[in-house]
Motif scaffolding. Structure first.
Motif, short mmCIF file in Angstrom:
data_model
loop_
_atom_site.label_atom_id
_atom_site.label_comp_id
_atom_site.label_asym_id
_atom_site.label_seq_id
_atom_site.Cartn_x
_atom_site.Cartn_y
_atom_site.Cartn_z
N GLU A 43 -9.38 25.46 34.59
CA GLU A 43 -8.82 24.19 35.04
C GLU A 43 -8.70 23.28 33.83
O GLU A 43 -9.68 22.99 33.16
CB GLU A 43 -9.72 23.56 36.10
CG GLU A 43 -9.08 22.34 36.71
CD GLU A 43 -9.84 21.85 37.94
OE1 GLU A 43 -9.79 20.64 38.17
OE2 GLU A 43 -10.46 22.67 38.62
N LEU A 44 -7.47 22.88 33.55
CA LEU A 44 -7.23 22.05 32.38
C LEU A 44 -7.78 20.66 32.61
O LEU A 44 -7.68 20.12 33.71
CB LEU A 44 -5.73 21.99 32.09
CG LEU A 44 -5.04 23.32 31.85
CD1 LEU A 44 -3.56 23.11 31.58
CD2 LEU A 44 -5.69 24.08 30.72
N LYS A 45 -8.36 20.08 31.55
CA LYS A 45 -8.87 18.72 31.66
C LYS A 45 -8.71 17.99 30.34
O LYS A 45 -8.33 18.58 29.33
CB LYS A 45 -10.31 18.72 32.15
CG LYS A 45 -11.32 19.32 31.22
CD LYS A 45 -12.72 19.28 31.84
CE LYS A 45 -13.77 19.15 30.78
NZ LYS A 45 -15.09 18.95 31.29
N GLU A 46 -9.04 16.72 30.35
CA GLU A 46 -8.89 15.86 29.19
C GLU A 46 -10.16 15.88 28.34
O GLU A 46 -11.26 15.86 28.87
CB GLU A 46 -8.59 14.45 29.69
CG GLU A 46 -8.27 13.45 28.61
CD GLU A 46 -7.79 12.15 29.20
OE1 GLU A 46 -6.57 11.99 29.37
OE2 GLU A 46 -8.64 11.28 29.50
N TYR A 47 -9.98 15.93 27.00
CA TYR A 47 -11.10 15.92 26.07
C TYR A 47 -10.87 14.84 25.01
O TYR A 47 -9.74 14.64 24.56
CB TYR A 47 -11.24 17.27 25.36
CG TYR A 47 -11.58 18.40 26.28
CD1 TYR A 47 -12.90 18.68 26.59
CD2 TYR A 47 -10.58 19.18 26.84
CE1 TYR A 47 -13.23 19.72 27.45
CE2 TYR A 47 -10.89 20.24 27.70
CZ TYR A 47 -12.22 20.50 28.00
OH TYR A 47 -12.53 21.53 28.84
N THR A 48 -11.95 14.19 24.60
CA THR A 48 -11.85 13.21 23.51
C THR A 48 -11.95 13.96 22.18
O THR A 48 -12.49 15.07 22.10
CB THR A 48 -12.98 12.18 23.58
OG1 THR A 48 -14.23 12.86 23.36
CG2 THR A 48 -13.00 11.44 24.91
#
Length: 166
Positions: A40-45
């Protein structure tokens, strides 16, 4: 070595062996499954990304996409593991493009997408590393305008030199 062995019969040479066969990157799975099934693609800093900067824990950004590269991929990268590890935990987009990776390499990279960089607009949250053709047509026209200007300047200088030297 065989000729040297015939000329020097007293010397013993160890048996010459072929190096062990190395697995090819194509053996890492079906690259058409991009990103990998079940991820599941997600946002990373970028701060989080920077913590994954080793050969065994290697993340990098390519075109605002976060890639998690497994150790077997890093070890078998055609440019060698050092090239990959040097960019671990960083945005590797410029280096990736400077090498002019093939579309096949872009497919390989796309298999390892786990998300995107924080702040990436929704329309830029790609599910695959862009192909070379997509990169060349996506607004990076700065280089192509220079390829037009430089020959014109060369012709102008040549014409001026011709007329002044007559």
């Amino acid at each position: 070595l065989a000729q040297a062995a015939q000329r020097l019969p007293g010397l013993q040479f160890p048996a010459l062996r072929s190096p062990p066969a190395r697995p090819r990157l194509s053996e890492f799975g079906n690259m058409a499954e991009k990103p990998a099934k079940g991820v599941e693609l997600k946002e990373y800093t970028m701060e989080e990304l920077s913590k994954h900067n080793t050969e065994k824990d290697c993340w990098m950004v390519v075109h605002k996409l976060v890639l998690e590269l497994p150790k077997d991929f890093v070890d078998e990268h055609p440019g060698g593991p050092d090239v990959v590890v040097q960019m671990a935990g960083k945005d590797a987009t410029q280096d990736f493009e400077d090498i002019a990776h093939s579309d096949n390499a872009r497919d390989w990279a796309s298999k390892y997408i786990i998300g995107w960089v924080a702040g990436t607009p929704e329309e830029e949250r790609l599910k695959a590393v862009p192909t070379a053709a997509q990169i060349n047509t996506s607004g990076s026209s700065g280089g192509s305008s220079m390829t037009t200007v430089i020959p014109i300047l060369v012709l102008a200088v040549a014409a001026a030199a011709y007329f002044f030297m007559k």
